[in-house]
Design a protein around this motif. Sequence first.
Motif, PDB file in Angstrom:
ATOM      1  N   LEU A 172       0.822  -1.216   0.000  1.00 51.00           N
ATOM      2  CA  LEU A 172       0.000   0.000   0.000  1.00 51.00           C
ATOM      3  C   LEU A 172       0.857   1.267   0.000  1.00 51.00           C
ATOM      4  CD1 LEU A 172      -2.882   1.188   0.114  1.00 51.00           C
ATOM      5  CD2 LEU A 172      -2.705   1.111   2.610  1.00 51.00           C
ATOM      6  N   PRO A 173       1.768   1.465   0.988  1.00 51.40           N
ATOM      7  CA  PRO A 173       2.609   2.670   0.910  1.00 51.40           C
ATOM      8  C   PRO A 173       3.523   2.654  -0.303  1.00 51.40           C
ATOM      9  CG  PRO A 173       3.400   1.211   2.645  1.00 51.40           C
ATOM     10  CD  PRO A 173       2.087   0.666   2.185  1.00 51.40           C
ATOM     11  N   GLY A 174       3.967   1.463  -0.711  1.00 53.68           N
ATOM     12  CA  GLY A 174       4.799   1.371  -1.903  1.00 53.68           C
ATOM     13  C   GLY A 174       4.087   1.907  -3.132  1.00 53.68           C
ATOM     14  N   SER A 175       2.809   1.580  -3.252  1.00 55.17           N
ATOM     15  CA  SER A 175       2.022   2.065  -4.388  1.00 55.17           C
ATOM     16  C   SER A 175       1.858   3.579  -4.337  1.00 55.17           C
ATOM     17  CB  SER A 175       0.644   1.396  -4.393  1.00 55.17           C
ATOM     18  OG  SER A 175       0.770  -0.009  -4.527  1.00 55.17           O
ATOM     19  N   PHE A 176       1.625   4.114  -3.127  1.00 54.12           N
ATOM     20  CA  PHE A 176       1.482   5.566  -2.988  1.00 54.12           C
ATOM     21  C   PHE A 176       2.754   6.287  -3.434  1.00 54.12           C
ATOM     22  CE2 PHE A 176      -1.784   5.088   0.720  1.00 54.12           C
ATOM     23  CZ  PHE A 176      -2.752   4.753  -0.202  1.00 54.12           C
ATOM     24  N   PHE A 177       3.903   5.815  -2.947  1.00 54.86           N
ATOM     25  CA  PHE A 177       5.168   6.460  -3.300  1.00 54.86           C
ATOM     26  C   PHE A 177       5.468   6.309  -4.795  1.00 54.86           C
ATOM     27  CE2 PHE A 177       6.158   6.019   1.321  1.00 54.86           C
ATOM     28  CZ  PHE A 177       6.442   7.358   1.562  1.00 54.86           C
ATOM     29  N   LEU A 178       5.168   5.156  -5.350  1.00 55.80           N
ATOM     30  CA  LEU A 178       5.415   4.951  -6.779  1.00 55.80           C
ATOM     31  C   LEU A 178       4.542   5.871  -7.625  1.00 55.80           C
ATOM     32  CD1 LEU A 178       5.860   1.089  -7.260  1.00 55.80           C
ATOM     33  CD2 LEU A 178       7.528   2.877  -7.770  1.00 55.80           C
ATOM     34  N   LEU A 179       3.275   6.008  -7.259  1.00 57.55           N
ATOM     35  CA  LEU A 179       2.384   6.873  -8.027  1.00 57.55           C
ATOM     36  C   LEU A 179       2.853   8.324  -8.007  1.00 57.55           C
ATOM     37  CD1 LEU A 179      -1.125   5.414  -7.063  1.00 57.55           C
ATOM     38  CD2 LEU A 179      -0.043   5.362  -9.309  1.00 57.55           C
ATOM     39  N   PHE A 180       3.223   8.801  -6.821  1.00 58.59           N
ATOM     40  CA  PHE A 180       3.711  10.178  -6.732  1.00 58.59           C
ATOM     41  C   PHE A 180       5.051  10.329  -7.455  1.00 58.59           C
ATOM     42  CE2 PHE A 180       0.510  11.215  -3.598  1.00 58.59           C
ATOM     43  CZ  PHE A 180       0.335  12.581  -3.779  1.00 58.59           C
ATOM     44  N   LEU A 201      16.084  14.757  -8.005  1.00 57.40           N
ATOM     45  CA  LEU A 201      16.664  13.898  -6.967  1.00 57.40           C
ATOM     46  C   LEU A 201      15.581  13.409  -6.017  1.00 57.40           C
ATOM     47  CD1 LEU A 201      19.083  12.627  -5.544  1.00 57.40           C
ATOM     48  CD2 LEU A 201      19.438  14.813  -4.346  1.00 57.40           C
ATOM     49  N   ARG A 202      14.697  14.323  -5.607  1.00 57.50           N
ATOM     50  CA  ARG A 202      13.591  13.928  -4.734  1.00 57.50           C
ATOM     51  C   ARG A 202      12.703  12.889  -5.417  1.00 57.50           C
ATOM     52  NH1 ARG A 202       8.195  16.909  -4.814  1.00 57.50           N
ATOM     53  NH2 ARG A 202       9.442  18.807  -4.897  1.00 57.50           N
ATOM     54  N   THR A 203      12.452  13.082  -6.698  1.00 57.68           N
ATOM     55  CA  THR A 203      11.624  12.145  -7.450  1.00 57.68           C
ATOM     56  C   THR A 203      12.258  10.758  -7.499  1.00 57.68           C
ATOM     57  OG1 THR A 203      10.767  13.941  -8.822  1.00 57.68           O
ATOM     58  CG2 THR A 203      10.554  11.701  -9.692  1.00 57.68           C
ATOM     59  N   SER A 204      13.556  10.709  -7.744  1.00 57.83           N
ATOM     60  CA  SER A 204      14.247   9.415  -7.810  1.00 57.83           C
ATOM     61  C   SER A 204      14.176   8.684  -6.475  1.00 57.83           C
ATOM     62  CB  SER A 204      15.707   9.609  -8.232  1.00 57.83           C
ATOM     63  OG  SER A 204      16.466  10.242  -7.215  1.00 57.83           O
ATOM     64  N   LEU A 205      14.321   9.426  -5.374  1.00 55.47           N
ATOM     65  CA  LEU A 205      14.267   8.799  -4.046  1.00 55.47           C
ATOM     66  C   LEU A 205      12.851   8.350  -3.699  1.00 55.47           C
ATOM     67  CD1 LEU A 205      16.673  11.235  -2.172  1.00 55.47           C
ATOM     68  CD2 LEU A 205      17.117   8.834  -2.742  1.00 55.47           C
ATOM     69  N   CYS A 206      11.853   9.066  -4.208  1.00 58.65           N
ATOM     70  CA  CYS A 206      10.462   8.665  -3.983  1.00 58.65           C
ATOM     71  C   CYS A 206      10.151   7.365  -4.722  1.00 58.65           C
ATOM     72  CB  CYS A 206       9.527   9.782  -4.442  1.00 58.65           C
ATOM     73  SG  CYS A 206       7.784   9.470  -4.097  1.00 58.65           S
ATOM     74  N   ILE A 207      10.605   7.266  -5.978  1.00 59.15           N
ATOM     75  CA  ILE A 207      10.418   6.024  -6.737  1.00 59.15           C
ATOM     76  C   ILE A 207      11.156   4.878  -6.061  1.00 59.15           C
ATOM     77  CG2 ILE A 207      10.887   4.873  -8.937  1.00 59.15           C
ATOM     78  CD1 ILE A 207      10.537   7.593 -10.296  1.00 59.15           C
ATOM     79  N   LEU A 208      12.368   5.157  -5.561  1.00 60.77           N
ATOM     80  CA  LEU A 208      13.143   4.127  -4.853  1.00 60.77           C
ATOM     81  C   LEU A 208      12.390   3.640  -3.626  1.00 60.77           C
ATOM     82  CD1 LEU A 208      15.735   2.500  -4.359  1.00 60.77           C
ATOM     83  CD2 LEU A 208      16.684   4.525  -3.213  1.00 60.77           C
ATOM     84  N   GLN A 209      11.833   4.577  -2.855  1.00 64.10           N
ATOM     85  CA  GLN A 209      11.047   4.171  -1.683  1.00 64.10           C
ATOM     86  C   GLN A 209       9.898   3.266  -2.077  1.00 64.10           C
ATOM     87  OE1 GLN A 209       9.768   6.365   1.828  1.00 64.10           O
ATOM     88  NE2 GLN A 209      10.719   8.182   0.926  1.00 64.10           N
ATOM     89  N   GLY A 210       9.168   3.665  -3.114  1.00 63.02           N
ATOM     90  CA  GLY A 210       8.002   2.882  -3.523  1.00 63.02           C
ATOM     91  C   GLY A 210       8.355   1.487  -3.967  1.00 63.02           C
ATOM     92  N   SER A 211       9.372   1.368  -4.822  1.00 64.52           N
ATOM     93  CA  SER A 211       9.746   0.043  -5.319  1.00 64.52           C
ATOM     94  C   SER A 211      10.347  -0.814  -4.207  1.00 64.52           C
ATOM     95  CB  SER A 211      10.736   0.175  -6.483  1.00 64.52           C
ATOM     96  OG  SER A 211      11.950   0.749  -6.062  1.00 64.52           O
ATOM     97  N   TRP A 212      11.059  -0.156  -3.270  1.00 58.82           N
ATOM     98  CA  TRP A 212      11.677  -0.935  -2.189  1.00 58.82           C
ATOM     99  C   TRP A 212      10.647  -1.417  -1.171  1.00 58.82           C
ATOM    100  CZ3 TRP A 212      15.765  -3.579  -2.529  1.00 58.82           C
ATOM    101  CH2 TRP A 212      16.356  -4.131  -1.391  1.00 58.82           C
ATOM    102  N   PHE A 231      17.015   1.630 -11.673  1.00 61.80           N
ATOM    103  CA  PHE A 231      15.731   1.582 -12.381  1.00 61.80           C
ATOM    104  C   PHE A 231      14.982   2.905 -12.229  1.00 61.80           C
ATOM    105  CE2 PHE A 231      11.148   0.410 -12.403  1.00 61.80           C
ATOM    106  CZ  PHE A 231      11.065  -0.004 -13.734  1.00 61.80           C
ATOM    107  N   ALA A 232      15.085   3.525 -11.042  1.00 58.23           N
ATOM    108  CA  ALA A 232      14.444   4.827 -10.822  1.00 58.23           C
ATOM    109  C   ALA A 232      15.042   5.879 -11.752  1.00 58.23           C
ATOM    110  CB  ALA A 232      14.607   5.254  -9.358  1.00 58.23           C
ATOM    111  N   PHE A 233      16.369   5.860 -11.910  1.00 56.88           N
ATOM    112  CA  PHE A 233      17.015   6.809 -12.815  1.00 56.88           C
ATOM    113  C   PHE A 233      16.625   6.545 -14.268  1.00 56.88           C
ATOM    114  CE2 PHE A 233      20.154   7.775  -9.391  1.00 56.88           C
ATOM    115  CZ  PHE A 233      19.990   9.153  -9.405  1.00 56.88           C
ATOM    116  N   LEU A 234      16.442   5.281 -14.601  1.00 58.12           N
ATOM    117  CA  LEU A 234      16.008   4.945 -15.960  1.00 58.12           C
ATOM    118  C   LEU A 234      14.627   5.527 -16.246  1.00 58.12           C
ATOM    119  CD1 LEU A 234      16.384   3.394 -18.627  1.00 58.12           C
ATOM    120  CD2 LEU A 234      15.395   1.381 -17.481  1.00 58.12           C
ATOM    121  N   ILE A 235      13.712   5.409 -15.275  1.00 55.94           N
ATOM    122  CA  ILE A 235      12.375   5.996 -15.431  1.00 55.94           C
ATOM    123  C   ILE A 235      12.475   7.505 -15.623  1.00 55.94           C
ATOM    124  CG2 ILE A 235      10.198   6.465 -14.232  1.00 55.94           C
ATOM    125  CD1 ILE A 235      10.450   3.728 -12.920  1.00 55.94           C
TER     126      ILE A 235
END
Length: 275
Positions: free
Chosen positions: A9-17, A182-193, A231-235
């Motif tokens: 659930l939190p992973g999906s939220f972070f990935l969407l944002f 940078l913030r965006t990359s860390l947010c995607i990382l949080q979500g996927s992790w 992968f976050a940087f690739l996105i």
Amino acid sequence: MGNFKGHALPGSFFLLFGLWWSVKYPLKYACRKNKNACYLGSRAGFQRLEFVEGIIKAVFALIGMVAEQFVPNGPHLKLYDYEEKHWDHLMNWQHATMYLFYGISGLVDIVAHGTNTLPVAMDRMMLSLAVFIEGFLFCYHLHGRAMLDVHVHQLLLFAIFGAAVCIFLEVFFRGSIVLEMLRTSLCILQGSWFWQIGFVLYPPNGSPEWNQTDHTNVMFLTMCYCWHYAFAFLILAVNYTIVSWAVRSKVKQSQPMEMGLLKTSERDQESEDEI
């Protein structure tokens, strides 16, 4: 929730944002350089987006708090069990507290961008505090747990505190594309992790469980964490390229129209001079 869904659930939220920001900030940067390329390039356009983001963030936070409290084995708003004389479902309460601060951040976004009551910089300040609180709670979330469980959550802390520092800097350097990406990359990382933690600690569909005491699993997951960030940087790279190309294409299409209007106005002026 100490299960797969509680991490998905939190992973999906972070990935969407994170995915949304990977489109929004390149678009904002490209429109800033080409102000006639899109309507959203205006300050008012992006302020409306920030307002809508605040609403979505508050709704997501409310969903998270309700889920943590009212799942079948949740605390149902009971913090202390007086019969057993111990705290009740503190893990759920900690997760709900994390969602609470993200909800406050969403409300601050709504007020800051929907009215003139608060300084606009308060949105970044409150988001930075919400992310810091998330990491602060996780620091005291791991006592007495297995080695692999502790390790995957400790890896998550790097992304959390990194994002908190990055967002705090945005209070003073608002609009910096470097900090925003940078913030965006860390947010995607949080979500996927978060999703990865769910698969490791609570394998779905009867998948084999990970050995919680095997050091090679620790080594692999550390390497896997780096792959997630790559992968976050690739996105980011793909979305930045697509957005930049789309804006440049629109600029090229608008230039012939502007030239045509200019020539028409020049002909009209010449006709007036002849008259």
